[in-house]
Design a protein around this motif. Structure first.
Motif, PDB file in Angstrom:
ATOM      1  N   ASP A   1      -4.892  10.596  -7.502  1.00  0.00           N
ATOM      2  CA  ASP A   1      -4.977  10.459  -6.439  1.00  0.00           C
ATOM      3  C   ASP A   1      -4.983   9.244  -6.195  1.00  0.00           C
ATOM      4  OD1 ASP A   1      -5.390  13.914  -6.562  1.00  0.00           O
ATOM      5  OD2 ASP A   1      -6.824  13.773  -6.644  1.00  0.00           O
ATOM      6  N   THR A   2      -4.916   9.096  -4.999  1.00  0.00           N
ATOM      7  CA  THR A   2      -5.559   7.900  -3.977  1.00  0.00           C
ATOM      8  C   THR A   2      -6.488   8.660  -2.910  1.00  0.00           C
ATOM      9  OG1 THR A   2      -3.052   7.963  -3.802  1.00  0.00           O
ATOM     10  CG2 THR A   2      -3.885   6.926  -1.974  1.00  0.00           C
ATOM     11  N   TRP A   3      -7.134   6.967  -3.342  1.00  0.00           N
ATOM     12  CA  TRP A   3      -8.454   7.017  -2.010  1.00  0.00           C
ATOM     13  C   TRP A   3      -8.144   6.121  -1.455  1.00  0.00           C
ATOM     14  CZ3 TRP A   3     -13.207   9.610  -2.704  1.00  0.00           C
ATOM     15  CH2 TRP A   3     -14.303   8.962  -2.427  1.00  0.00           C
ATOM     16  N   VAL A   4      -8.151   5.847   0.118  1.00  0.00           N
ATOM     17  CA  VAL A   4      -8.792   5.430   1.127  1.00  0.00           C
ATOM     18  C   VAL A   4     -10.117   4.957   1.455  1.00  0.00           C
ATOM     19  CG1 VAL A   4      -7.329   4.347   3.615  1.00  0.00           C
ATOM     20  CG2 VAL A   4      -6.177   6.166   1.429  1.00  0.00           C
ATOM     21  N   ALA A   5     -10.304   3.994   1.312  1.00  0.00           N
ATOM     22  CA  ALA A   5     -11.581   3.288   2.220  1.00  0.00           C
ATOM     23  C   ALA A   5     -12.115   3.119   2.529  1.00  0.00           C
ATOM     24  CB  ALA A   5     -12.443   3.153   0.943  1.00  0.00           C
TER      25      ALA A   5
ATOM     26  N   ALA B   1       0.459  -1.024  -0.038  1.00  0.00           N
ATOM     27  CA  ALA B   1       0.060   0.364  -0.197  1.00  0.00           C
ATOM     28  C   ALA B   1       0.600   1.381  -0.467  1.00  0.00           C
ATOM     29  CB  ALA B   1      -0.732  -0.287   1.121  1.00  0.00           C
ATOM     30  N   MET B   2       2.050   1.169   0.229  1.00  0.00           N
ATOM     31  CA  MET B   2       3.292   2.738   0.736  1.00  0.00           C
ATOM     32  C   MET B   2       3.308   3.124  -0.611  1.00  0.00           C
ATOM     33  SD  MET B   2       5.593   1.180   3.562  1.00  0.00           S
ATOM     34  CE  MET B   2       6.674   2.895   3.760  1.00  0.00           C
ATOM     35  N   ASN B   3       2.582   2.323  -1.856  1.00  0.00           N
ATOM     36  CA  ASN B   3       3.139   2.585  -3.986  1.00  0.00           C
ATOM     37  C   ASN B   3       2.074   3.830  -3.371  1.00  0.00           C
ATOM     38  OD1 ASN B   3       6.001   1.250  -3.573  1.00  0.00           O
ATOM     39  ND2 ASN B   3       4.267  -0.681  -4.110  1.00  0.00           N
ATOM     40  N   TYR B   4       1.415   3.681  -3.098  1.00  0.00           N
ATOM     41  CA  TYR B   4       0.686   4.492  -3.247  1.00  0.00           C
ATOM     42  C   TYR B   4       0.108   5.770  -2.741  1.00  0.00           C
ATOM     43  CZ  TYR B   4      -1.722   0.208  -5.974  1.00  0.00           C
ATOM     44  OH  TYR B   4      -1.717  -0.913  -6.491  1.00  0.00           O
ATOM     45  N   PHE B   5       0.939   5.992  -1.769  1.00  0.00           N
ATOM     46  CA  PHE B   5       1.385   7.291  -0.876  1.00  0.00           C
ATOM     47  C   PHE B   5       2.794   7.793  -0.769  1.00  0.00           C
ATOM     48  CE2 PHE B   5      -2.119   4.083   1.490  1.00  0.00           C
ATOM     49  CZ  PHE B   5      -2.174   5.301   2.030  1.00  0.00           C
ATOM     50  N   GLN B   6       2.484   8.849  -1.755  1.00  0.00           N
ATOM     51  CA  GLN B   6       3.921   9.467  -2.274  1.00  0.00           C
ATOM     52  C   GLN B   6       2.986  11.002  -2.477  1.00  0.00           C
ATOM     53  OE1 GLN B   6       6.819   8.465  -3.298  1.00  0.00           O
ATOM     54  NE2 GLN B   6       5.264   6.323  -3.070  1.00  0.00           N
TER      55      GLN B   6
ATOM     56  N   TYR C   1       2.054  14.971   4.297  1.00  0.00           N
ATOM     57  CA  TYR C   1       1.219  14.752   3.068  1.00  0.00           C
ATOM     58  C   TYR C   1      -0.215  16.144   2.985  1.00  0.00           C
ATOM     59  CZ  TYR C   1       3.457  10.415   2.774  1.00  0.00           C
ATOM     60  OH  TYR C   1       4.617   9.213   2.239  1.00  0.00           O
ATOM     61  N   THR C   2      -1.065  15.206   1.981  1.00  0.00           N
ATOM     62  CA  THR C   2      -1.761  16.635   1.494  1.00  0.00           C
ATOM     63  C   THR C   2      -2.818  15.343   1.022  1.00  0.00           C
ATOM     64  OG1 THR C   2      -0.304  18.470  -0.116  1.00  0.00           O
ATOM     65  CG2 THR C   2      -2.296  18.156  -0.035  1.00  0.00           C
ATOM     66  N   ASP C   3      -3.339  15.671   2.227  1.00  0.00           N
ATOM     67  CA  ASP C   3      -4.827  14.900   2.117  1.00  0.00           C
ATOM     68  C   ASP C   3      -6.049  15.412   2.731  1.00  0.00           C
ATOM     69  OD1 ASP C   3      -2.375  14.408   4.856  1.00  0.00           O
ATOM     70  OD2 ASP C   3      -5.004  13.735   5.779  1.00  0.00           O
ATOM     71  N   TYR C   4      -7.081  14.919   2.592  1.00  0.00           N
ATOM     72  CA  TYR C   4      -8.354  15.384   2.785  1.00  0.00           C
ATOM     73  C   TYR C   4      -9.853  13.768   3.055  1.00  0.00           C
ATOM     74  CZ  TYR C   4      -6.249  18.962   0.384  1.00  0.00           C
ATOM     75  OH  TYR C   4      -5.784  19.571  -0.391  1.00  0.00           O
ATOM     76  N   VAL C   5     -10.352  14.488   4.142  1.00  0.00           N
ATOM     77  CA  VAL C   5     -11.096  13.360   4.579  1.00  0.00           C
ATOM     78  C   VAL C   5     -12.711  14.066   3.623  1.00  0.00           C
ATOM     79  CG1 VAL C   5     -12.843  12.836   6.539  1.00  0.00           C
ATOM     80  CG2 VAL C   5     -10.628  13.719   6.863  1.00  0.00           C
ATOM     81  N   MET C   6     -13.382  13.232   2.801  1.00  0.00           N
ATOM     82  CA  MET C   6     -14.032  13.179   2.157  1.00  0.00           C
ATOM     83  C   MET C   6     -16.079  13.869   2.996  1.00  0.00           C
ATOM     84  SD  MET C   6     -13.556  13.227  -0.874  1.00  0.00           S
ATOM     85  CE  MET C   6     -15.193  13.671  -1.358  1.00  0.00           C
ATOM     86  N   GLY C   7     -15.874  14.394   3.079  1.00  0.00           N
ATOM     87  CA  GLY C   7     -17.640  14.868   3.216  1.00  0.00           C
ATOM     88  C   GLY C   7     -16.853  16.343   4.232  1.00  0.00           C
TER      89      GLY C   7
END
Length: 180
Positions: A77-81, A26-31, A60-66
């Motif tokens: 982008d990377t989506w973490v569900a 999974a680390m490959n999807y986090f840059q 990291y530049t990240d956001y919470v949906m909603g």
């Protein structure tokens, strides 16, 4: 056995089954040059918010949906569900939309055969009991065991990313809120 010892035994049982190779993959999807969007409903959403905060702390530049400040998602982008059952309708539907837009999909679930897991580029199986009864059985209510162990799993992923990126505790502290 005491209640706390019972809960700790359940947590240990689940964590022994989490495959760290899935975290490494999974680390490959986090840059640092990719935006990360985190989604989960209810208690899984609370775990997602904690993970998003930790990602921010390590740069990291990240956001919470909603949330009101969340921008549009874009290809690359990377989506973490996060969904213990992997069947939460809103999470599955939003993840389908993210997949269609070309996001990389990382899923944390207790059920690797769930509709949500089928959408993933990388699944991280956290086999704690969920409200539907999937995963390691628990004396705790609803998805408490999944929530506890997904928190630990995401903390492990955060630590792995920090080590890979050479991010120190001092670096993370620099990003921590300083008006409290």
């Amino acid at each position: 056995m005491s209640t706390i010892k019972t809960i700790m035994a359940e947590i240990n049982e689940v964590m022994q089954q989490v495959d760290e190779r899935q975290l490494a993959e999974a680390m490959n999807y986090f840059q640092k040059d990719k935006r990360i969007f985190v989604i989960g409903a209810g208690r899984s959403g609370f775990q997602g918010k904690g993970f998003a905060m930790r990602l921010m702390h390590i740069g990291y530049t990240d956001y919470v949906m909603g949330e009101t400040i969340t921008p549009s998602i874009q290809k690359g982008d990377t989506w973490v569900a996060i969904s213990g059952s992997g069947t939460t309708k809103s999470i599955v539907a939003d993840t389908q939309a993210a997949k269609k837009l070309g996001l990389d999909i990382v899923v944390l679930t207790s059920d690797p055969t769930s509709p949500l897991a089928e959408l993933a580029d990388q699944v991280i199986v956290v086999p704690g009991a969920t409200k539907t009864g999937a995963g390691v059985k628990s004396v705790q209510l609803l998805s408490s065991l999944f929530d506890q162990t997904v928190h630990i799993t995401l903390d492990a992923l955060t630590l792995m990313l920090a080590k890979r990126d050479d991010t120190s505790n001092e670096d993370a502290l620099h990003e921590h809120v300083n008006v409290e």
